[in-house]
Structures are given as structure tokens and as C-alpha cells.
Design a protein around this motif. Structure first.
Motif, PDB file in Angstrom:
ATOM      1  N   LEU A   1      -0.041  19.829  34.802  1.00  0.00           N
ATOM      2  CA  LEU A   1      -1.214  18.933  34.857  1.00  0.00           C
ATOM      3  C   LEU A   1      -0.956  17.948  33.739  1.00  0.00           C
ATOM      4  CD1 LEU A   1      -4.985  20.305  34.648  1.00  0.00           C
ATOM      5  CD2 LEU A   1      -4.204  18.739  33.243  1.00  0.00           C
ATOM      6  N   SER A   2      -1.411  16.605  34.610  1.00  0.00           N
ATOM      7  CA  SER A   2      -1.197  15.473  33.620  1.00  0.00           C
ATOM      8  C   SER A   2      -2.404  14.672  33.790  1.00  0.00           C
ATOM      9  CB  SER A   2       0.069  14.776  34.127  1.00  0.00           C
ATOM     10  OG  SER A   2      -0.045  13.264  33.429  1.00  0.00           O
ATOM     11  N   THR A   3      -2.891  13.990  32.594  1.00  0.00           N
ATOM     12  CA  THR A   3      -4.214  13.006  32.462  1.00  0.00           C
ATOM     13  C   THR A   3      -3.805  11.757  33.035  1.00  0.00           C
ATOM     14  OG1 THR A   3      -3.467  12.595  30.122  1.00  0.00           O
ATOM     15  CG2 THR A   3      -4.983  14.425  30.444  1.00  0.00           C
ATOM     16  N   ARG A   4      -2.445  11.462  33.518  1.00  0.00           N
ATOM     17  CA  ARG A   4      -2.088  10.133  33.775  1.00  0.00           C
ATOM     18  C   ARG A   4      -2.644   9.978  35.477  1.00  0.00           C
ATOM     19  NH1 ARG A   4       3.707   8.800  31.277  1.00  0.00           N
ATOM     20  NH2 ARG A   4       3.135   8.207  29.273  1.00  0.00           N
ATOM     21  N   PHE A   5      -3.054  10.905  35.964  1.00  0.00           N
ATOM     22  CA  PHE A   5      -3.589  11.265  37.559  1.00  0.00           C
ATOM     23  C   PHE A   5      -5.203  11.481  37.386  1.00  0.00           C
ATOM     24  CE2 PHE A   5       0.949  12.355  38.075  1.00  0.00           C
ATOM     25  CZ  PHE A   5       1.411  10.971  38.417  1.00  0.00           C
ATOM     26  N   SER A   6      -5.899  11.323  38.432  1.00  0.00           N
ATOM     27  CA  SER A   6      -6.965  11.670  38.449  1.00  0.00           C
ATOM     28  C   SER A   6      -7.294  12.942  38.697  1.00  0.00           C
ATOM     29  CB  SER A   6      -7.986  10.758  39.552  1.00  0.00           C
ATOM     30  OG  SER A   6      -7.499  11.269  40.891  1.00  0.00           O
ATOM     31  N   SER A   7      -8.369  13.456  38.515  1.00  0.00           N
ATOM     32  CA  SER A   7      -8.752  15.018  38.469  1.00  0.00           C
ATOM     33  C   SER A   7      -8.492  15.495  40.057  1.00  0.00           C
ATOM     34  CB  SER A   7     -10.222  15.322  38.087  1.00  0.00           C
ATOM     35  OG  SER A   7     -11.148  14.676  39.009  1.00  0.00           O
ATOM     36  N   ASP A   8      -8.566  14.768  40.956  1.00  0.00           N
ATOM     37  CA  ASP A   8      -8.381  15.142  42.247  1.00  0.00           C
ATOM     38  C   ASP A   8      -6.938  15.630  42.522  1.00  0.00           C
ATOM     39  OD1 ASP A   8     -11.086  15.050  42.853  1.00  0.00           O
ATOM     40  OD2 ASP A   8     -10.702  13.313  43.758  1.00  0.00           O
ATOM     41  N   VAL A   9      -5.983  14.769  42.074  1.00  0.00           N
ATOM     42  CA  VAL A   9      -4.563  15.096  42.245  1.00  0.00           C
ATOM     43  C   VAL A   9      -3.751  15.344  40.955  1.00  0.00           C
ATOM     44  CG1 VAL A   9      -4.387  13.535  44.280  1.00  0.00           C
ATOM     45  CG2 VAL A   9      -4.442  12.578  42.012  1.00  0.00           C
ATOM     46  N   ARG A  10      -4.573  15.744  39.847  1.00  0.00           N
ATOM     47  CA  ARG A  10      -3.795  16.097  38.808  1.00  0.00           C
ATOM     48  C   ARG A  10      -2.876  17.059  38.193  1.00  0.00           C
ATOM     49  NH1 ARG A  10      -7.917  14.854  34.022  1.00  0.00           N
ATOM     50  NH2 ARG A  10      -7.768  12.772  34.740  1.00  0.00           N
ATOM     51  N   VAL A  11      -3.163  17.934  39.280  1.00  0.00           N
ATOM     52  CA  VAL A  11      -2.211  19.261  39.259  1.00  0.00           C
ATOM     53  C   VAL A  11      -1.149  18.968  40.056  1.00  0.00           C
ATOM     54  CG1 VAL A  11      -1.867  21.747  39.806  1.00  0.00           C
ATOM     55  CG2 VAL A  11      -3.818  20.837  38.417  1.00  0.00           C
ATOM     56  N   GLY A  12       0.313  19.354  39.629  1.00  0.00           N
ATOM     57  CA  GLY A  12       1.449  19.510  40.509  1.00  0.00           C
ATOM     58  C   GLY A  12       2.061  20.960  40.817  1.00  0.00           C
ATOM     59  N   ILE A  13       2.254  21.107  41.825  1.00  0.00           N
ATOM     60  CA  ILE A  13       3.134  22.836  42.038  1.00  0.00           C
ATOM     61  C   ILE A  13       4.491  22.477  42.324  1.00  0.00           C
ATOM     62  CG2 ILE A  13       3.100  24.984  42.843  1.00  0.00           C
ATOM     63  CD1 ILE A  13       0.829  24.373  41.174  1.00  0.00           C
ATOM     64  N   PHE A  14       5.375  23.036  41.480  1.00  0.00           N
ATOM     65  CA  PHE A  14       6.893  22.528  41.995  1.00  0.00           C
ATOM     66  C   PHE A  14       7.897  24.002  41.843  1.00  0.00           C
ATOM     67  CE2 PHE A  14       5.312  19.065  39.448  1.00  0.00           C
ATOM     68  CZ  PHE A  14       5.135  17.931  40.471  1.00  0.00           C
ATOM     69  N   PRO A  15       7.894  24.497  43.114  1.00  0.00           N
ATOM     70  CA  PRO A  15       8.992  25.735  43.395  1.00  0.00           C
ATOM     71  C   PRO A  15      10.130  25.549  43.227  1.00  0.00           C
ATOM     72  CG  PRO A  15       7.862  25.173  45.399  1.00  0.00           C
ATOM     73  CD  PRO A  15       7.497  23.897  44.587  1.00  0.00           C
ATOM     74  N   SER A  16      10.964  26.674  42.857  1.00  0.00           N
ATOM     75  CA  SER A  16      12.517  26.345  43.274  1.00  0.00           C
ATOM     76  C   SER A  16      13.115  27.867  43.405  1.00  0.00           C
ATOM     77  CB  SER A  16      13.009  25.911  42.056  1.00  0.00           C
ATOM     78  OG  SER A  16      12.905  26.415  40.854  1.00  0.00           O
ATOM     79  N   PHE A  17      14.137  28.127  44.166  1.00  0.00           N
ATOM     80  CA  PHE A  17      15.061  29.259  44.127  1.00  0.00           C
ATOM     81  C   PHE A  17      16.200  29.081  44.313  1.00  0.00           C
ATOM     82  CE2 PHE A  17      13.747  28.025  48.496  1.00  0.00           C
ATOM     83  CZ  PHE A  17      14.932  28.367  49.236  1.00  0.00           C
ATOM     84  N   SER A  18      17.045  30.102  44.250  1.00  0.00           N
ATOM     85  CA  SER A  18      18.580  30.186  44.370  1.00  0.00           C
ATOM     86  C   SER A  18      18.988  31.514  44.769  1.00  0.00           C
ATOM     87  CB  SER A  18      19.260  29.567  42.980  1.00  0.00           C
ATOM     88  OG  SER A  18      19.059  30.490  41.992  1.00  0.00           O
ATOM     89  N   ALA A  19      19.997  31.364  45.483  1.00  0.00           N
ATOM     90  CA  ALA A  19      20.736  32.858  45.926  1.00  0.00           C
ATOM     91  C   ALA A  19      22.048  32.637  45.821  1.00  0.00           C
ATOM     92  CB  ALA A  19      20.239  32.989  47.372  1.00  0.00           C
ATOM     93  N   GLY A  20      22.741  33.820  45.525  1.00  0.00           N
ATOM     94  CA  GLY A  20      24.208  33.780  45.407  1.00  0.00           C
ATOM     95  C   GLY A  20      24.936  35.130  46.123  1.00  0.00           C
ATOM     96  N   TRP A  21      25.809  34.943  46.662  1.00  0.00           N
ATOM     97  CA  TRP A  21      26.605  36.056  47.084  1.00  0.00           C
ATOM     98  C   TRP A  21      28.054  36.226  46.694  1.00  0.00           C
ATOM     99  CZ3 TRP A  21      28.834  36.496  52.721  1.00  0.00           C
ATOM    100  CH2 TRP A  21      29.460  37.940  53.084  1.00  0.00           C
ATOM    101  N   ARG A  22      28.266  37.145  45.872  1.00  0.00           N
ATOM    102  CA  ARG A  22      29.689  37.214  45.241  1.00  0.00           C
ATOM    103  C   ARG A  22      30.802  37.956  46.341  1.00  0.00           C
ATOM    104  NH1 ARG A  22      28.809  37.138  40.065  1.00  0.00           N
ATOM    105  NH2 ARG A  22      29.775  35.388  39.662  1.00  0.00           N
ATOM    106  N   VAL A  23      31.172  37.276  47.443  1.00  0.00           N
ATOM    107  CA  VAL A  23      32.097  37.782  48.233  1.00  0.00           C
ATOM    108  C   VAL A  23      33.114  38.462  47.626  1.00  0.00           C
ATOM    109  CG1 VAL A  23      33.002  37.196  50.444  1.00  0.00           C
ATOM    110  CG2 VAL A  23      31.356  35.838  49.635  1.00  0.00           C
TER     111      VAL A  23
END
Length: 206
Positions: free
Chosen positions: A31-53
Motif C-alpha cells: 500500500l503506497s501513498t503515491r497513488f489514490s485510495s482507489d488504486v493504492r493497494v497492489g497484490i503481487f503473487p509468486s510461486f516456484s516448483a522444482g523436481w529433483r529428477v
């Protein structure tokens, strides 16, 4: 005097089954005060997967492979590299105006056009590749294919000087994509008490 504040929350989950199947996921809320209240929140997901063959039973008889892991990842990050208060009207006070030929008088004017919908710039990173080691670890190889896409880029939009503003407005108007391959090859060898190591890499970016 400017005021800036950012609040962040992050959650993460990791899973490892017998060092064979690996998984990690996280989500970040900024959440940043550099944006207006309507777009102030940013949601950023990430994931990773590995298979040790190399831990699978069907490779038990392959003696020259020490380690082989296939992996992939996806992640998003946000950028707020702009000045404070660009989404609201700000006053520029260092101006002088001639009213009805009465001489220059100090005054104020709007600094720039505002944009209440200005929001987060987002970079999406996708990667797939593998890591391998052979011959008792003397030879190593890593290979990756990556795609990095930046969307809703925060860019100044030029306007004619006749508009009378001191600065150009900013908006989410651009996108750019970088993609390519990267390879890293390494070799180490012991000769008595001397240990030699060689590493090389090759990459392409479009």
C-alpha cells in the motif's frame, strides 16, 4: 514538504518432500501513498516448483549424473518510482502574472495535469530451466528460458507547452517484454594440491 508512506505484508509457504519435490509460494500486499485510495493497494503473487529428477529410482544406475533438477517459477513485483502527489492537483507558486497591465504580481498555478487513476507498474517474471552436475560434480550446467514483461509502465506523457503546465503528466501507458535464454557451464578439476576451475556463460535477450 512531501509525505510518503508504504505498508507491506507478505506471506510465504514452502513444501519439500524428501528433497525430491519442491514448492514455494508467496503473496505480497503493498500500500503506497503515491497513488489514490482507489488504486493504492497492489497484490503481487509468486510461486516456484522444482523436481529433483536425480532422486528418482529410474536414475539409480546412471552413475555419471550427480544432480539433476528441473525448475520453474512465476512472480510479480510492483514499481512506484514516481514523485509524491502526482495523482492530485499541486500548486506551483513561483510565478508572476500581469493582471490588466498593472505590472507583475506574484501568483500560483497548477503544476501539472493530474491523474487519479495512476497506479502500480507491474513486472511479471516467468522462468523455466534446469540445474545439473556430472562426474562427481566436476562438470556443472544450468540453463534457463525467461520472459520478463513490464506492464502499465509509469511514463511521462508529453503535452504542448501551450497548455501552460510546468511538468508533463504521468500515466500507465507503456509495456515492454524481454525474453531469452541463459546457459552457465562450469568445470573443476583437482591436480594434486592445485584446484582448477573454469566457468562460462552465454545468453540471448530479445
Amino acid at each position: 514538504r512531501s509525505y510518503f508512506e508504504i505498508q507491506s505484508m507478505i506471506g510465504r509457504l514452502t513444501y519439500d518432500f524428501k528433497e525430491k519435490y519442491l514448492f514455494s509460494a508467496s503473496i505480497r500486499r503493498d500500500l503506497s501513498t503515491r497513488f489514490s485510495s482507489d488504486v493504492r493497494v497492489g497484490i503481487f503473487p509468486s510461486f516456484s516448483a522444482g523436481w529433483r529428477v536425480s532422486e528418482e529410482s529410474f536414475l539409480d544406475g546412471v552413475s555419471f549424473i550427480d544432480d539433476l533438477k528441473i525448475r520453474g517459477s512465476y512472480g510479480e513485483t510492483g514499481n512506484l518510482n514516481i514523485e509524491d502527489y502526482r495523482y492530485i492537483p499541486t500548486i506551483y507558486g513561483n510565478v508572476f502574472i500581469d493582471f490588466n497591465d498593472q505590472g507583475l504580481q506574484p501568483g500560483n498555478t497548477l503544476r501539472a495535469l493530474t491523474n487519479a487513476k495512476l497506479g502500480w507498474e507491474t513486472t511479471v517474471m516467468t522462468n523455466i530451466g534446469f540445474d545439473a552436475a556430472f562426474f562427481d560434480g566436476r562438470l556443472t550446467l544450468a540453463a534457463d528460458y525467461f520472459i520478463n514483461t513490464t506492464e502499465d509502465m509509469i511514463i511521462s506523457v508529453p503535452i504542448p507547452p501551450s497548455q501552460g503546465f510546468d511538468e508533463d503528466p504521468v500515466d500507465n501507458v507503456g509495456s515492454v517484454e524481454n525474453k531469452g535464454f541463459e546457459f552457465i557451464l562450469g568445470y573443476t578439476q583437482n591436480i594434486g594440491d592445485l584446484r582448477l576451475g573454469f566457468n562460462g556463460n552465454f545468453s540471448t535477450v530479445k
